[in-house]
Write an enzyme that holds these catalytic residues in place. Structure first.
Site, short mmCIF file in Angstrom:
data_model
loop_
_atom_site.label_atom_id
_atom_site.label_comp_id
_atom_site.label_asym_id
_atom_site.label_seq_id
_atom_site.Cartn_x
_atom_site.Cartn_y
_atom_site.Cartn_z
N ASP A 93 -6.28 1.82 -3.20
CA ASP A 93 -7.43 1.70 -2.46
C ASP A 93 -7.88 2.90 -1.50
O ASP A 93 -8.73 2.86 -0.88
CB ASP A 93 -7.51 0.45 -1.51
CG ASP A 93 -6.30 0.48 -0.53
OD1 ASP A 93 -5.45 1.29 -0.79
OD2 ASP A 93 -6.19 -0.70 0.05
N GLY A 134 -1.37 -0.95 13.82
CA GLY A 134 -1.26 -2.28 13.71
C GLY A 134 -0.48 -2.60 12.20
O GLY A 134 -0.34 -3.63 11.84
N SER A 170 0.79 -1.19 0.03
CA SER A 170 0.08 0.22 0.05
C SER A 170 0.76 1.32 -0.10
O SER A 170 1.62 1.51 -0.94
CB SER A 170 -0.88 0.11 1.20
OG SER A 170 -1.90 1.04 1.17
N ASP A 206 -1.39 1.53 -3.68
CA ASP A 206 -2.36 0.34 -4.18
C ASP A 206 -3.57 0.82 -4.62
O ASP A 206 -4.57 -0.25 -4.97
CB ASP A 206 -2.34 -1.01 -3.45
CG ASP A 206 -3.05 -0.74 -2.15
OD1 ASP A 206 -2.98 0.52 -1.68
OD2 ASP A 206 -3.50 -1.78 -1.48
N ASN A 249 -8.40 8.66 6.27
CA ASN A 249 -7.40 8.69 5.47
C ASN A 249 -7.66 8.39 3.90
O ASN A 249 -6.84 8.31 3.07
CB ASN A 249 -6.28 7.76 5.87
CG ASN A 249 -6.73 6.10 5.68
OD1 ASN A 249 -7.69 5.90 5.08
ND2 ASN A 249 -6.11 5.38 6.50
C1 16G Z 1 -4.13 -0.55 7.36
C2 16G Z 1 -5.82 -0.60 6.94
C3 16G Z 1 -6.01 0.87 6.95
C4 16G Z 1 -5.81 1.62 8.16
C5 16G Z 1 -4.25 1.26 8.63
C6 16G Z 1 -4.18 1.80 9.77
C7 16G Z 1 -6.71 -2.19 5.55
C8 16G Z 1 -6.94 -2.72 4.28
N1 16G Z 1 -6.02 -1.37 5.58
O1 16G Z 1 -3.30 0.06 6.38
O2 16G Z 1 -7.64 0.97 6.66
O3 16G Z 1 -6.05 2.93 8.12
O4 16G Z 1 -3.89 0.07 8.50
O5 16G Z 1 -2.54 1.58 10.14
O6 16G Z 1 -7.59 -2.63 6.69
P1 16G Z 1 -1.97 1.75 11.64
O7 16G Z 1 -2.85 0.80 12.48
O8 16G Z 1 -0.60 1.67 11.34
O9 16G Z 1 -2.47 3.26 12.09
ZN ZN Z 2 -3.72 1.06 0.02
#
Ligand code: 16G
Ligand code: ZN
Length: 528
Positions: free
Chosen positions: A281, A499, A64, A279, A373
């Site tokens: 999305d 995450g 991503s 990517d 975002n």
């Molecule tokens: C991932 C998630 C995105 C979220 C981001 C938060 C999916 C497909 N993508 O990229 O939606 O905003 O994590 O990242 O679920 P963080 O937990 O590092 O803040």
């Molecule tokens: Zn993405």
């Protein structure tokens, strides 16, 4: 498949000394750590497909918006959704198996656990973004799929949402809820047919799209010939040959995080600009006003735009008792939530990550979900679609609104947030409303906000509740945050473990920029 074949194939992809975790968006890290993980994800995809009676499962190789040296991998479930959460743990366990024999053993354990029938032929499709490391990881995946007799097909470089779309199409082919032709051409045709109808006799100037030098660039160019001439799309930052340019000084994440134009864009006042991520999305819009001040139109602004437009169409079609809800995360600007509630629409807050928002959106006839975002989409429930498509309009005005509404359901990629589909959606709505970006922006004024990240010893020590808006651990920290927040006007702040990275994120908003910045810094200081 024979034990020897699987163990031998696994032997080509030894596990590095590292612990892996299937996180919010699958596995994501430095690409050189990933070959064994991708191989094992291939085994997991095979099991998942067998468990689903041979339905097609998707595997997307992408990181991503992460920098070029990273990569990642995630699974797509049969209806184009993210992998069911309960299976993430099996992915994690497979990825962490210490030997090839242990991989085989765990694989057979899962076969037994799920009572998997030997005669089901598993099917998996896969694609990747444009990273230098992707072809080798695709090979690792293919080796796993071949080792366990999967019927597989590669789609090359695709956007994440395109792969989600194709998975759903393949699994619904020939049914009465067929989603479309399972090809890229089918995807372009579906989106463009709906777009062209919605834009009949309308035009809306031009939009410049920064593609983060990722896969969105070539794919947007492929889509363009299908679109009528109602808008002019200028594609920029679409160099996918120079690997180091991916997501660098460009893209949705750059614009959202820095709240400024990509350096390559020299903006004309009141012209429309959009940025995709690597990517495709995620999408955010922005513009500069007559005084050259930058304004961001983020996922919250897209959600409010879409929800109010769809609400108006439903109403004008004469459809009644139709629930529309907006799903957000803790990052949603407080002003957006207040604005939506003032429109009489319910809002829900879920933890970060598409799967949580997606799930909550299913509770409505029409669930609009967006992360601030720029990651999001709109879901129509099966019964809502049935009502829309069988509704008998009672006047020409109702008929027109209903036709628009039907086309909107086709224009939106309902499997997952899709920057290309969202781009067309926003363009359609602005054309219908005859809105310039400043008029769209004027719906509400964002509270100034600040996002920081903090390196901490162990992010797992941070545990949250209330959709990540409050910390339960470390003990006592939330009280300190609350005390700080109380000192500022219209303030809100939260801390959550990332995450996707080994950091903790700090968000703060307040009545003025100075206050928001100061609050973020003070909360961050509590984490030391
Ligand atoms: C991932 C998630 C995105 C979220 C981001 C938060 C999916 C497909 N993508 O990229 O939606 O905003 O994590 O990242 O679920 P963080 O937990 O590092 O803040
Ligand atoms: Zn993405």
């Amino acid at each position: 498949m024979s034990q020897e074949a699987i163990i031998a194939a696994s032997g080509a992809y030894p596990k590095p000394a590292q612990t892996f975790q299937y996180g919010t968006a699958g596995f994501r890290m430095k690409a050189e750590l990933l070959p064994s993980v991708v191989f094992r994800v291939g085994l997991l995809a095979a099991l998942r497909s067998k468990f689903k009676n041979g339905q097609v499962i998707g595997v997307m190789i992408t990181a991503s918006h992460n920098p070029p040296p990273d990569n990642g991998v995630k699974l797509i479930d049969p209806m184009g959704e993210m992998l069911e959460s309960s299976w993430e743990a099996y992915g994690t366990a497979l990825a962490n198996a210490e030997s090839d024999e242990a991989v085989y053993e765990y694989y057979t354990q899962l076969e037994q656990k799920f009572n998997i029938k030997k005669d089901v032929v598993p099917q998996v499709i896969y694609g990747s973004d444009t990273r230098e490391s992707s072809p080798a990881l695709v090979q690792a995946l293919k080796d796993a799929l071949d080792a366990v007799g999967v019927k597989s097909q590669g789609f090359g470089a695709v956007t994440t949402p395109q792969l989600h779309y194709i998975v759903r199409c393949l699994n619904t082919q020939g049914t009465d809820h067929a989603y479309g032709e399972p090809t890229l051409e089918g995807y372009y045709k579906k989106l463009s047919t709906a777009f062209n109808q919605l834009m009949t006799n309308r035009s809306n100037g031009s939009v410049t799209v920064d593609c983060a030098n990722g896969v969105g660039g070539p794919k947007l160019r492929e889509l363009q010939p299908y679109l009528n001439n109602s808008i002019e799309i200028t594609v920029t930052n679409d160099d996918t040959e120079t690997f180091s340019k991916l997501n660098s000084q460009s893209g949705a994440d750059y614009v959202k995080t820095n709240q400024r134009l990509p350096p390559s864009v020299s903006a004309q006042p009141l012209a429309r600009y959009a940025s995709l991520d690597g990517d495709a999305d995620r999408i955010v819009y922005y513009y500069v006003d007559k005084n050259s001040i930058f304004h961001l139109l983020d996922g919250d602004k897209i959600a409010t735009l879409a929800a109010s437009f769809i609400g108006d169409l439903v109403h004008s079609s004469g459809i009644t008792d139709f629930s529309i809800g907006v799903v957000q995360t803790a990052y949603a600007n407080g002003s957006s939530t207040a604005y939506i509630e003032k429109q009489g629409l319910p809002t829900v807050c879920t933890p970060t990550g598409v799967k949580h928002l997606h799930h909550a959106a299913l509770a409505y006839d029409c669930g609009v979900y967006f992360e601030a975002n720029g990651h999001g989409t709109v879901l129509f429930s099966p019964s809502a679609l049935q009502r829309i498509f069988s509704h008998a309009p009672e006047s020409p005005a109702q008929d027109t609104a209903l036709t628009h509404l039907k086309n909107i359901t086709e224009l939106i990629n309902q499997t997952v947030g899709d920057a290309l589909s969202d781009l067309l959606l926003v363009e359609v709505i602005l054309a219908h409303k005859r809105w310039t970006p400043d008029l769209w922006d004027a719906c509400y004024t964002d509270l100034p906000n600040r996002l920081e990240k903090a390196e901490v010893e162990d992010r797992n020590a941070y545990k949250t509740t209330d959709a990540e808006r409050k910390l339960t651990h470390p003990a006592g920290l939330q009280d300190k945050i609350d005390a700080l927040v109380g000192k500022y006007d219209q303030a809100r702040s939260f801390v959550r473990p990332s995450g996707t990275e080994n950091v903790v994120r700090v968000y703060a908003e307040a009545a003025t920029k100075v206050q928001a910045d100061e609050l973020a810094q003070k909360v961050k200081a509590l984490l030391k």
